[in-house]
Enzyme design. Sequence first.
Site, short mmCIF file in Angstrom:
data_model
loop_
_atom_site.label_atom_id
_atom_site.label_comp_id
_atom_site.label_asym_id
_atom_site.label_seq_id
_atom_site.Cartn_x
_atom_site.Cartn_y
_atom_site.Cartn_z
N HIS A 141 0.84 -1.19 0.00
CA HIS A 141 0.00 0.00 0.00
C HIS A 141 0.87 1.24 0.00
O HIS A 141 1.90 1.30 0.68
CB HIS A 141 -0.92 0.01 1.21
CG HIS A 141 -2.14 0.86 0.99
ND1 HIS A 141 -2.08 2.24 0.94
CD2 HIS A 141 -3.44 0.53 0.79
CE1 HIS A 141 -3.29 2.72 0.72
NE2 HIS A 141 -4.13 1.70 0.62
N HIS A 142 0.46 2.23 -0.79
CA HIS A 142 1.26 3.46 -0.91
C HIS A 142 1.36 4.20 0.43
O HIS A 142 2.26 5.02 0.62
CB HIS A 142 0.64 4.38 -1.96
CG HIS A 142 1.65 5.10 -2.79
ND1 HIS A 142 2.74 5.74 -2.26
CD2 HIS A 142 1.73 5.32 -4.13
CE1 HIS A 142 3.45 6.31 -3.23
NE2 HIS A 142 2.87 6.05 -4.37
N ALA A 143 0.48 3.90 1.37
CA ALA A 143 0.57 4.52 2.70
C ALA A 143 1.85 4.10 3.41
O ALA A 143 2.34 4.81 4.30
CB ALA A 143 -0.65 4.15 3.54
N ASN A 321 6.15 8.86 2.62
CA ASN A 321 5.93 9.45 1.30
C ASN A 321 6.41 10.90 1.33
O ASN A 321 5.88 11.72 2.07
CB ASN A 321 4.43 9.42 0.96
CG ASN A 321 3.93 8.00 0.73
OD1 ASN A 321 4.13 7.43 -0.32
ND2 ASN A 321 3.28 7.44 1.75
#
Length: 476
Positions: A141-143, A321
């Site tokens: 997951h990009h989280a 991120n």
Amino acid sequence: MGSSDDNCAEQPLSPPGRLFLHPRWNLIIHCAIGFKNPIDIDAIKSRLKTSLLLSHPRFSSLVVRDSLGVEHWQKATHIDFDRHIIILHNPVSTASQSVDHDTAVNNYLADLSISSGLSTDKPLWELHLLMAHNCCVFRLHHALGDGASLMSLFLADCRRADDQEKFPTLAYGKKRDKKRVNSSSGKGWWVLLIGFLSMVWFNLVFVVELVMRSLWVCDRKTEISGGDGVELWPRKLATARFRLQDMKLVKKAVPNATINDVLFGVISSGLSRYLEHRTPNALPEGLQITGLAMVDLREQLGLQELSDMMKNNSPGLSWGNKFGMILLPIYYHKSNGHDPLVYLNRAKVMIDRRKQSLQAHFSYKTILSTMPYLGAKVTAWLNYKILCNTSFSISNIIGPEEEIIAAGNTVTYLRVNSTSLPHALTMHMVSYAGRVDMQILVAKDIIPDPAFLASCFEEALLDMKEAASRNATMSN
């Protein structure tokens, strides 16, 4: 390598992490790793249990929400590997027909791009082993983090195939940037003043441009345009393959050009070719088609440094991120026998101007500021509108310069794509051992022939290479 609030086991998610968990986004990264030899499941499991990956708290934490609906990381009491490792023994097929390995893996990834998200009752990652195709697919997951941080973490667990005592090496181009800074130090004050005023002007123009894109300004509809809801449409995936040596040869044809300039010149030329094929004589010459690029905003860590910090649980290691968005316009031009290097010249001028602006930093800071005050819903909507009002998205991740070994098996390719966006066209590039693979994910009802689009990009680079070689021969 990201926001500092992502370091502890029980903390609120960073604003970008919350954005990627919002239902409008729910963005998942897919990293396909091809192997030279058959996959040894026991070796994969054994390496995974002792890897730096699981040493990082994000990969052993759950996402929970408090009474106000704010997401937090909470340390998981137990990781059930059987829920995270999915093994597929049978070949991937289409309509009961066998396909080659690359096509089979791409078909699998295309299906994953519109599949259900990762379950939040376990840490947000999975490992899919495609046994018949010697390929494993990480779903992350990009989280958890962006492409740069996740690539660095993966490579810190790998070693070079030619020397298994050494880490892989990455080329970030810092020497080139330092050289440019030093070369400008001897210029007159008026040149520096003009440069400063240009930077101020471009900052103003490009920041305003980004704000307008998030509200109402949008591209004219073409044969590659997506829009609201297109992220739910079925997908196809194709791979364009380039030789890094060809790109280096082409960039020498234009003074101070970079590999990124070449890549964007190839995209500009390839999209013009594709649109000319799909809609001959239908589009006006010079039509702007705007792309959205993701730019890493952090200083890159060396892999040895990263490994040491992870093993020592260094509090100074940040993660998550940390990237911004920049708008990259290209312009439709019919081929008509033009010099292919014109596309590279145009790309270089455009990218050089973007480098002088703070558009990427502005977009990142906007997420940081709007999330606490306006909430996840408004932040997600503003960023979603930017996607709807542009025509394609692109990312470029630097991979290792040498072949690498992971879990005792030589890696043959590294490829990345993600779950679907409102764009009908998304492109993710990764360099690996002298090659660059670009994954082209499309909404198949809008772009039914991604393999042809891939060939347009490949032919664009070859034409530039031929023109560069011809120019070099003539100059000698």
